[in-house]
Motif scaffolding. Structure first.
Motif, short mmCIF file in Angstrom:
data_model
loop_
_atom_site.label_atom_id
_atom_site.label_comp_id
_atom_site.label_asym_id
_atom_site.label_seq_id
_atom_site.Cartn_x
_atom_site.Cartn_y
_atom_site.Cartn_z
N LYS A 1 1.29 4.28 -3.08
CA LYS A 1 1.21 5.73 -2.75
C LYS A 1 2.40 6.39 -3.40
O LYS A 1 2.21 7.32 -3.91
CB LYS A 1 1.20 6.06 -1.46
N ASN A 2 3.67 6.02 -3.11
CA ASN A 2 4.72 6.20 -3.87
C ASN A 2 4.76 6.29 -5.38
O ASN A 2 5.51 7.21 -5.83
CB ASN A 2 6.10 5.48 -3.30
N ASP B 1 -3.21 3.60 -7.55
CA ASP B 1 -4.13 2.80 -6.69
C ASP B 1 -3.72 1.39 -6.21
O ASP B 1 -2.87 0.85 -6.69
CB ASP B 1 -5.65 2.44 -7.31
N ASN C 1 1.99 6.66 -7.02
CA ASN C 1 0.78 7.34 -7.38
C ASN C 1 -0.13 6.23 -8.12
O ASN C 1 -0.73 6.72 -9.23
CB ASN C 1 1.11 8.83 -8.40
N GLU D 1 0.89 -1.19 0.10
CA GLU D 1 0.23 0.06 0.01
C GLU D 1 0.94 1.34 0.01
O GLU D 1 0.65 2.21 -0.74
CB GLU D 1 -0.92 0.11 1.24
N GLU D 2 1.81 1.15 1.05
CA GLU D 2 3.03 2.44 0.83
C GLU D 2 3.63 2.57 -0.40
O GLU D 2 3.76 3.63 -0.84
CB GLU D 2 3.62 2.19 2.02
#
Length: 231
Positions: free
Chosen positions: A31-32, A36, A34, A27-28
């Motif tokens: 995010k890194n 989903d 960009n 999940e992290e």
């Protein structure tokens, strides 16, 4: 039009002890990048000979209707610190994967490559056995998830073999990733200079998944490696 990327893994409650560790890292990483993040947990339309849900991966085709690119990661993986954005490395028109027909696995994997073509027809595939543990593809590649003449490959290797065969049948090109993007135990063997898994971006605890003597199983190995990297 905004480019939409997705990172996806496949998991259920049977491997919760593993995914409690690995999924927050994914999940992290999403995010890194960009991107989903989603988890496929429903049962696939059929099981393979080993009675496992390898073909959950077929759901990815549906997501490629919505997303430009999808990165598939197996749930039994640790994402290392400072892992680069794989979407920026792999050209959009190519399928990104490691090849595992190397070293101690070369002979066996190439026999499997020959076997599927003996059964389904020659598509000019002689080497480059992909492992879909780390597998990046784009919208244009979605038809590799379709059956071959109404059939899916159910023998050993199942989805890995099927997707590779269909990709070559449809004349898609692969972008070979370094083993550092999917570091399984064979890549720590002497033929690969006994490479240190902690120098890789993604460590994959596939199969037995034990890298060190004295470690009982892959769950213990994952917990030990997580502590070494993140604690």
């Amino acid at each position: 039009m905004k480019i939409k990327n997705l990172i996806i893994t496949r998991a259920d409650s049977n491997i919760k002890e593993i995914t409690d560790i690995t999924i927050p890292l994914m999940e992290e990483y999403a995010k890194n990048c960009n991107a989903d993040f989603k988890i496929i947990s429903e049962q696939p339309p059929f099981l393979t000979g080993d009675n496992k849900p390898h073909y959950r991966i077929l759901k990815v085709r549906d997501y490629l209707e919505e997303y430009n690119r999808v990165l598939c990661l197996d749930a039994d993986m640790i994402i290392n610190k400072n892992t680069p954005n794989l979407f920026e490395l792999v050209p959009e028109d190519k399928i990104g994967s490691i090849f595992e027909d190397k070293g101690s696995r070369q002979q066996n994997r190439r026999q499997i490559i020959s076997k599927v073509q003996n059964e389904w027809g020659d598509v000019g595939w002689s080497e480059g056995y992909t492992n879909a543990g780390t597998f990046l593809l784009s919208k244009q590649h979605k038809d590799i998830f379709l059956p071959h003449e109404g059939k899916y490959y159910l023998d050993w290797g199942s989805a890995d073999v099927h997707l590779s065969y269909m990709a070559r049948k449809l004349r898609f090109e692969f972008f070979e990733l370094s083993y550092r993007w999917n570091h399984m135990t064979p890549f720590s063997e002497s033929w690969n200079n006994s490479s240190n898994r902690f120098d890789s971006f993604i460590i994959h605890y596939a199969g037995v998944g034990v890298f060190e003597k004295g470690v009982k199983n892959r769950i213990e190995q994952i917990k030990k490696d997580y502590k070494k990297i993140y604690d």
